[in-house]
Scaffold this active site. Structure first.
Site, PDB file in Angstrom:
ATOM      1  N   LYS A 103       0.866  -1.269  -0.387  1.00 45.75           N
ATOM      2  CA  LYS A 103      -0.056  -0.089   0.025  1.00 45.75           C
ATOM      3  C   LYS A 103       0.801   1.126  -0.037  1.00 45.75           C
ATOM      4  O   LYS A 103       0.564   2.106  -0.565  1.00 45.75           O
ATOM      5  CB  LYS A 103      -0.850   0.069   1.264  1.00 45.75           C
TER       6      LYS A 103
ATOM      7  N   ARG B  46      -9.860   0.347   8.281  1.00 43.98           N
ATOM      8  CA  ARG B  46      -9.323  -0.986   8.748  1.00 43.98           C
ATOM      9  C   ARG B  46     -10.633  -1.557   9.421  1.00 43.98           C
ATOM     10  O   ARG B  46     -10.460  -2.836   9.858  1.00 43.98           O
ATOM     11  CB  ARG B  46      -8.272  -1.065   9.941  1.00 43.98           C
TER      12      ARG B  46
ATOM     13  N   ARG C 174      11.433  -6.808   5.121  1.00 40.85           N
ATOM     14  CA  ARG C 174      11.041  -5.395   5.653  1.00 40.85           C
ATOM     15  C   ARG C 174      11.556  -4.932   7.078  1.00 40.85           C
ATOM     16  O   ARG C 174      12.303  -4.078   7.164  1.00 40.85           O
ATOM     17  CB  ARG C 174       9.652  -4.777   5.456  1.00 40.85           C
TER      18      ARG C 174
ATOM     19  N   ARG D 244      11.230  -1.710  11.575  1.00 43.47           N
ATOM     20  CA  ARG D 244      10.106  -1.547  12.181  1.00 43.47           C
ATOM     21  C   ARG D 244       9.809  -2.418  13.096  1.00 43.47           C
ATOM     22  O   ARG D 244       9.953  -3.525  13.038  1.00 43.47           O
ATOM     23  CB  ARG D 244       9.204  -1.413  10.936  1.00 43.47           C
TER      24      ARG D 244
ATOM     25  N   ARG E  91      -0.850  -9.372  13.278  1.00 38.78           N
ATOM     26  CA  ARG E  91      -1.301  -8.543  12.497  1.00 38.78           C
ATOM     27  C   ARG E  91      -2.052  -9.157  11.391  1.00 38.78           C
ATOM     28  O   ARG E  91      -3.239  -8.441  11.007  1.00 38.78           O
ATOM     29  CB  ARG E  91      -0.382  -7.611  11.876  1.00 38.78           C
TER      30      ARG E  91
HETATM   31  P1  AMP Z   1       0.595   0.201   9.014  1.00 39.29           P
HETATM   32  O1  AMP Z   1       1.680   1.024   8.782  1.00 39.29           O
HETATM   33  O2  AMP Z   1      -0.729   0.945   8.091  1.00 39.29           O
HETATM   34  O3  AMP Z   1       0.745  -1.096   8.976  1.00 39.29           O
HETATM   35  O4  AMP Z   1      -0.041   0.530  10.581  1.00 39.29           O
HETATM   36  C1  AMP Z   1       0.672   0.005  11.675  1.00 39.29           C
HETATM   37  C2  AMP Z   1       0.005  -0.070  12.882  1.00 39.29           C
HETATM   38  O5  AMP Z   1      -0.668   1.103  13.364  1.00 39.29           O
HETATM   39  C3  AMP Z   1      -1.112  -1.176  12.781  1.00 39.29           C
HETATM   40  O6  AMP Z   1      -0.590  -2.486  13.005  1.00 39.29           O
HETATM   41  C4  AMP Z   1      -2.057  -0.488  13.865  1.00 39.29           C
HETATM   42  O7  AMP Z   1      -1.729  -0.863  15.345  1.00 39.29           O
HETATM   43  C5  AMP Z   1      -1.783   1.137  13.578  1.00 39.29           C
HETATM   44  N1  AMP Z   1      -3.054   1.363  12.726  1.00 39.29           N
HETATM   45  C6  AMP Z   1      -2.853   2.026  11.488  1.00 39.29           C
HETATM   46  N2  AMP Z   1      -3.955   2.439  10.927  1.00 39.29           N
HETATM   47  C7  AMP Z   1      -4.819   2.078  11.796  1.00 39.29           C
HETATM   48  C8  AMP Z   1      -6.449   2.115  11.698  1.00 39.29           C
HETATM   49  N3  AMP Z   1      -6.719   2.683  10.824  1.00 39.29           N
HETATM   50  N4  AMP Z   1      -6.932   1.593  12.810  1.00 39.29           N
HETATM   51  C9  AMP Z   1      -6.446   1.242  13.726  1.00 39.29           C
HETATM   52  N5  AMP Z   1      -5.073   0.933  14.073  1.00 39.29           N
HETATM   53  C10 AMP Z   1      -4.344   1.531  12.972  1.00 39.29           C
END
Ligand code: AMP
Length: 189
Positions: free
Chosen positions: A14, A89, A128, A134, A145
């Protein structure tokens, strides 16, 4: 207005594809994950709260993330549109986004579902984690996740199909090939 939801499991690409979409279509980018990581880095209260959830591979509460999204959206001036990356999400977040855009006389133009098999996601995320460091890209958290994705996020596929906004994208292949499929989908809107 071009409002794109870029959707997919963790590791589906993404972020990478969002950068290219921003460059090609000149729209704004909201990555809720990036916003949260910046808060953590700056040591804010929100960052402290977020870290607890992120390290556990869990989603933040809907109300909290919806507030963050709304204020980021309001910060854009003279926007040609937005790419929503990592949001929504949950169904509650998708409903909130629909309402937020409707209040601004807008709607989601398309939801692009980057479809990648689970074994490939696992391989990409472990790689990654080794390269970027990260904290949530370790095997244990990745597994959590992916479970959270299946149970809380994947139901959005049917939700957006119902809205008539769903577009499948083959998320495996070259970055250029995937991007070409995205561009074709956006240009036919
Ligand atoms: P990402 O970088 O999009 O993979 O997000 C990393 C982490 O941030 C996720 O595993 C969640 O813990 C939190 N997070 C990001 N976006 C959301 C969302 N829309 N709703 C809830 N938690 C989020």
């Amino acid at each position: 207005m071009l409002n794109i939801v870029i959707f997919g499991a963790p590791g589906s690409g993404k972020g990478t594809q969002s950068e290219r979409i921003v460059e090609k279509f000149g729209i704004n980018h909201i990555s809720t994950g990036d916003v949260l990581r910046a808060e953590i880095k700056n040591g804010t209260e929100l960052g402290k709260t977020a870290k607890g959830y992120i390290d556990q591979g869990q989603l933040l509460p809907d109300e909290l993330i919806i507030d963050i999204l709304a204020s980021t959206l309001d910060s854009f001036q003279d926007s040609k549109g937005v790419i929503f990356d990592g949001f929504p999400r949950t169904i509650a977040q998708a409903e909130a986004l629909k309402k937020m855009l409707a209040e601004r006389g807008q709607e989601v133009s398309v939801m692009l579902d980057l479809d990648v098999p689970e074994d490939e996601l696992m391989t990409r995320l472990i790689k990654r984690g080794q390269e970027s460091g990260r904290a949530d890209d370790n095997e244990e958290t990745i597994k959590k996740r992916l479970v959270v994705y299946q149970s809380q996020t994947a139901p959005l596929i049917d939700w957006y199909k119902n809205e008539g906004k769903y577009q499948h994208i083959h998320g495996v292949g070259t970055m250029d090939g995937i991007f070409a499929e995205i561009v074709a989908a956006v240009e036919k809107l």
